[in-house]
Design a protein around this motif. Structure first.
Motif, PDB file in Angstrom:
ATOM      1  N   ARG A   1       0.829  -1.209   0.000  1.00  0.00           N
ATOM      2  CA  ARG A   1       0.000   0.000   0.000  1.00  0.00           C
ATOM      3  C   ARG A   1       0.863   1.257   0.000  1.00  0.00           C
ATOM      4  O   ARG A   1       0.408   2.334  -0.397  1.00  0.00           O
TER       5      ARG A   1
ATOM      6  N   GLY B   1       3.271   1.668  -1.966  1.00  0.00           N
ATOM      7  CA  GLY B   1       3.747   1.851  -3.331  1.00  0.00           C
ATOM      8  C   GLY B   1       5.017   1.111  -3.678  1.00  0.00           C
ATOM      9  O   GLY B   1       5.602   1.345  -4.740  1.00  0.00           O
TER      10      GLY B   1
ATOM     11  N   GLY C   1       1.086   2.625  -8.656  1.00  0.00           N
ATOM     12  CA  GLY C   1      -0.290   2.968  -9.003  1.00  0.00           C
ATOM     13  C   GLY C   1      -1.318   1.941  -8.593  1.00  0.00           C
ATOM     14  O   GLY C   1      -2.365   1.794  -9.229  1.00  0.00           O
ATOM     15  N   LEU C   2      -1.043   1.201  -7.532  1.00  0.00           N
ATOM     16  CA  LEU C   2      -1.963   0.164  -7.069  1.00  0.00           C
ATOM     17  C   LEU C   2      -3.342   0.760  -6.790  1.00  0.00           C
ATOM     18  O   LEU C   2      -3.472   1.737  -6.052  1.00  0.00           O
ATOM     19  N   THR C   3      -4.378   0.188  -7.398  1.00  0.00           N
ATOM     20  CA  THR C   3      -5.733   0.693  -7.189  1.00  0.00           C
ATOM     21  C   THR C   3      -6.575  -0.237  -6.327  1.00  0.00           C
ATOM     22  O   THR C   3      -7.597   0.179  -5.787  1.00  0.00           O
TER      23      THR C   3
ATOM     24  N   TRP D   1      -4.571  -8.165  -6.464  1.00  0.00           N
ATOM     25  CA  TRP D   1      -4.311  -6.747  -6.699  1.00  0.00           C
ATOM     26  C   TRP D   1      -4.668  -6.346  -8.120  1.00  0.00           C
ATOM     27  O   TRP D   1      -4.711  -7.182  -9.021  1.00  0.00           O
ATOM     28  N   GLU D   2      -4.913  -5.050  -8.305  1.00  0.00           N
ATOM     29  CA  GLU D   2      -5.188  -4.497  -9.621  1.00  0.00           C
ATOM     30  C   GLU D   2      -4.545  -3.129  -9.747  1.00  0.00           C
ATOM     31  O   GLU D   2      -4.400  -2.398  -8.765  1.00  0.00           O
ATOM     32  N   THR D   3      -4.150  -2.776 -10.961  1.00  0.00           N
ATOM     33  CA  THR D   3      -3.754  -1.424 -11.313  1.00  0.00           C
ATOM     34  C   THR D   3      -3.919  -1.289 -12.827  1.00  0.00           C
ATOM     35  O   THR D   3      -3.283  -2.039 -13.587  1.00  0.00           O
ATOM     36  N   GLY D   4      -4.811  -0.401 -13.261  1.00  0.00           N
ATOM     37  CA  GLY D   4      -5.105  -0.300 -14.682  1.00  0.00           C
ATOM     38  C   GLY D   4      -5.632  -1.620 -15.215  1.00  0.00           C
ATOM     39  O   GLY D   4      -6.541  -2.216 -14.648  1.00  0.00           O
TER      40      GLY D   4
ATOM     41  N   ARG E   1      -3.714  -4.298 -15.385  1.00  0.00           N
ATOM     42  CA  ARG E   1      -2.951  -5.360 -14.742  1.00  0.00           C
ATOM     43  C   ARG E   1      -3.685  -5.891 -13.508  1.00  0.00           C
ATOM     44  O   ARG E   1      -4.339  -5.141 -12.785  1.00  0.00           O
ATOM     45  N   LYS E   2      -3.572  -7.181 -13.297  1.00  0.00           N
ATOM     46  CA  LYS E   2      -4.183  -7.792 -12.114  1.00  0.00           C
ATOM     47  C   LYS E   2      -3.386  -9.051 -11.772  1.00  0.00           C
ATOM     48  O   LYS E   2      -2.787  -9.690 -12.646  1.00  0.00           O
TER      49      LYS E   2
END
Length: 231
Positions: free
Chosen positions: A96, A98, A103-105, A122-125, A127-128
């Motif tokens: 969390r 970073g 950019g972890l969402t 996890w996800e970012t954009g 990517r997962k």
């Protein structure tokens, strides 16, 4: 992560994997051990341990054993965190912050996929991915190893991570080394060769193998730097 109400004590014995006998503040106490692993090379009679006192007066044991001092052949002591719940909390704090994926969402603990429940999704954009976290306390000659006892569950997680990778997810296993100043990490083929074979197969199939050491103090512990991984 931080602990509160820490007391230094002397380890006496471990009647079973859940409890230990210690001397703290001049009296003998039964304490809860927050690690069900063997830890035979760590919990040696007479060694120094660190306890966290509970605020719950209804507990059967007033203390949790969370860390131990391991004295090396050179006479120097290394503080090792023994809390088996710590690695997941440490990884979550680290991710969390970073340090894992920019950019972890989304970072969701305890997520089921296939026939396994992975520690994190996890996800970012676009990517997962999935991450399985393993805590490591076994050190020999400044090199660390996992597991310290056979773990069929650990083998299953590696096989499922590989399947997730083949299904298009990113996948990683993160070894959280609960001590500082080590030279690297390897699977413990001597204790569980099947785990080592599964880890090498997963890595060859695109599963990332990460190993990070920690700074450990009696009151706190945090993930610091990556260490070499030798498979």
């Amino acid at each position: 992560m931080r602990y509160k109400n820490i007391y230094k004590a002397t380890f006496l014995a471990r009647p079973n994997r859940f409890i230990a006998r210690v001397v703290v503040e001049g009296r003998e106490e039964t304490v809860h051990v927050k690690n069900t692993g063997r830890c035979r090379e760590l919990l040696v009679p007479g060694c120094s341990v660190y306890l966290e006192r509970s605020d719950n007066p209804a507990r059967k044991t007033a203390y949790d054993l969370v860390a131990v001092e391991k004295v090396g052949e050179d006479g120097a002591a290394r503080l090792i965190n023994m809390d088996s719940q710590a690695p997941n909390r440490l990884f979550e704090e680290w991710a969390r912050g970073g340090q894992f994926v920019p950019g972890l969402t989304l970072l969701r603990p305890e997520t089921t996929w296939g026939h396994s429940r992975f520690d994190f999704y996890w996800e970012t954009g676009e990517r997962k991915g999935f991450v399985e976290v393993k805590g490591c306390t076994l050190e020999e000659g400044n090199w660390t190893y996992f597991p310290d006892a056979p773990t069929e569950r650990g083998v299953k997680h590696l096989e499922e991570l590989l399947l997730a990778r083949q299904a298009g997810y990113e996948a990683a296993v993160c070894i959280v080394i609960q001590m500082a100043g080590v030279d690297g990490f390897s699977p413990n083929d001597r204790t569980h060769p099947e785990f080592g074979a599964a880890l090498r197969k997963a890595a060859a199939g695109g599963v990332e193998v990460l190993a990070y050491e920690c700074r450990v103090a009696p009151e706190e512990v945090w993930m610091t730097r990556p260490v070499p991984v030798k498979l």
